[in-house]
Design an enzyme around this catalytic site. Structure first.
Site, PDB file in Angstrom:
ATOM      1  N   LYS A 147      15.240  -4.606-116.910  1.00 58.72           N
ATOM      2  CA  LYS A 147      14.151  -4.023-117.696  1.00 58.72           C
ATOM      3  C   LYS A 147      14.707  -3.164-118.825  1.00 58.72           C
ATOM      4  O   LYS A 147      15.631  -2.373-118.614  1.00 58.72           O
ATOM      5  CB  LYS A 147      13.234  -3.172-116.808  1.00 58.72           C
ATOM      6  CG  LYS A 147      12.373  -3.942-115.832  1.00 58.72           C
ATOM      7  CD  LYS A 147      11.261  -4.706-116.527  1.00 58.72           C
ATOM      8  CE  LYS A 147      10.183  -3.812-117.084  1.00 58.72           C
ATOM      9  NZ  LYS A 147       9.369  -3.166-116.042  1.00 58.72           N
ATOM     10  N   GLU A 168      14.234  -3.641-110.971  1.00 58.20           N
ATOM     11  CA  GLU A 168      14.553  -4.708-111.919  1.00 58.20           C
ATOM     12  C   GLU A 168      15.604  -4.185-112.896  1.00 58.20           C
ATOM     13  O   GLU A 168      15.289  -3.443-113.829  1.00 58.20           O
ATOM     14  CB  GLU A 168      13.294  -5.144-112.675  1.00 58.20           C
ATOM     15  CG  GLU A 168      12.233  -5.781-111.801  1.00 58.20           C
ATOM     16  CD  GLU A 168      10.993  -6.174-112.584  1.00 58.20           C
ATOM     17  OE1 GLU A 168      10.937  -7.299-113.108  1.00 58.20           O
ATOM     18  OE2 GLU A 168      10.084  -5.321-112.688  1.00 58.20           O
TER      19      GLU A 168
END
Length: 348
Positions: A323, A320
């Protein structure tokens, strides 16, 4: 005679169904799930992610919020769902009563996924860690959602719990000294009563990798990584060769101290990153996650609860890139965006 035979057959069918249901539940606990985080800019569509999970034998997923497209795609693929209730919804759910909770549940979740795919609601995530603004609303929200589920005939089928950081433990070494922090007890004690009354698990997020990074002098890499060369930690009659078991059992000890030793434990997040730190490598991630999957499948339990399966969700499905925090936070993905594996791991 016919009436007696019919009654006997009726009772036998119910016994067989109960045994089958118990066996299915035990088998389900032995299967690892995967968290599906969405804080990234290049993530594949939900239908692609759902198909990838099924192709790899994964039938359980944890969603951090009730995204309609993800709910629809994962439910259509036959994946059982643990659905997160965002922290920002807790004040409304606590104040609106069971009727308001039912309205939220229908519109946010059940409008997009059938009830048979819903296994658990994870109400709030790490509410007692850091900003505790939502803490007073947590248990009332859980109770209202449970009451709403009961009114829909889903009591017992859909569990209601809340996921906690391992920092909820003020003491964890040795594991038998496990205890909750005093500041959290006014929320935790009624929650534990609720979990015990409803048969729901205490949900724990735990990352031995982060414990190692934060304190390498006292947390050897081998101990965090299920390494064969890890020096055991002796705790009375019990020996611990890895930090995962030690953390889960510290939680069990804390539950016992509060009088709720029968509450099951589910690990709703754990994993190992592949980049962003010298110890964050594909080889180490493969070793850690393969051990987690294998232990769950074998139902080995922990030294304090041997043979009691611990349900586990691995973090994360994909890297991700959105993040925040340290670089390694963005590299927990088990799969690449093209569907290939970041390292060799078998979920079957």
């Amino acid at each position: 005679m016919a009436t007696g035979a019919a009654l006997w057959l009726y009772l036998l069918c119910h016994v067989l169904l109960a045994v089958a249901a118990a066996a299915a539940a035990a088998d389900d606990r032995g299967k690892s799930g995967i968290c599906h985080g969405r804080v990234g800019g290049n993530l594949p569509p939900p239908a692609t992610a759902a198909a990838l999970l099924r192709q790899n034998g994964v039938t359980k997923a944890r969603l951090f919020l009730p995204d309609p497209a993800v709910l629809q795609a994962f439910a259509a693929a036959g994946i059982d769902l643990t659905v997160g209730v965002p922290n920002e919804n807790l004040t409304f759910l606590a104040a609106s009563g069971p009727e308001g909770a039912a309205r939220w549940l229908r519109s946010a979740v059940l409008a997009h996924a059938p009830a048979e795919r819903l296994r658990c609601l994870a109400v709030g995530n790490e509410v007692l860690y850091g900003d505790t603004f939502y803490a007073p609303h947590l248990v009332p929200a859980m109770m209202n959602l449970h009451a709403a589920l009961a009114a829909m005939g889903l009591e017992g089928r859909v569990k209601v719990s809340s996921a906690h950081s391992s920092s909820v433990l003020a003491a964890s070494y040795p594991p038998s000294a496990g205890a909750f922090g005093p500041a959290a007890l006014p929320v935790l004690r009624p929650m534990l009563r609720f979990l015990a009354d409803t048969g729901a698990p205490f949900m724990l997020n735990t990352y031995p990798f982060i414990s190692y990074v934060n304190d390498p002098a006292n947390v050897p890499l081998a101990y965090a990584l299920f390494g064969a060369g890890a020096a055991p930690v002796q705790d009375g009659a019990l020996a611990y060769t890895n930090l995962f078991d030690a953390t889960v059992d510290a939680l069990v000890a804390a539950l016992e101290k509060e009088g709720f030793g029968g509450v099951p434990v589910a690990v709703t997040e754990t994993g190992w990153p592949t980049a962003g730190h010298p110890a964050a490598t594909p080889q180490n991630a493969a070793a850690y996650n393969a051990e987690i999957v294998g232990r769950a499948a074998r139902g080995v339990g922990t030294p304090r609860r041997p043979g009691v399966p611990v349900e586990v969700f691995l973090f994360d499905m994909y890297d991700e890139d959105g993040k925040p925090g340290a670089e390694f936070e963005r590299h927990f993905g088990i799969f690449r965006a093209d569907g290939s594996k970041a390292y060799d791991i078998n979920f079957a």
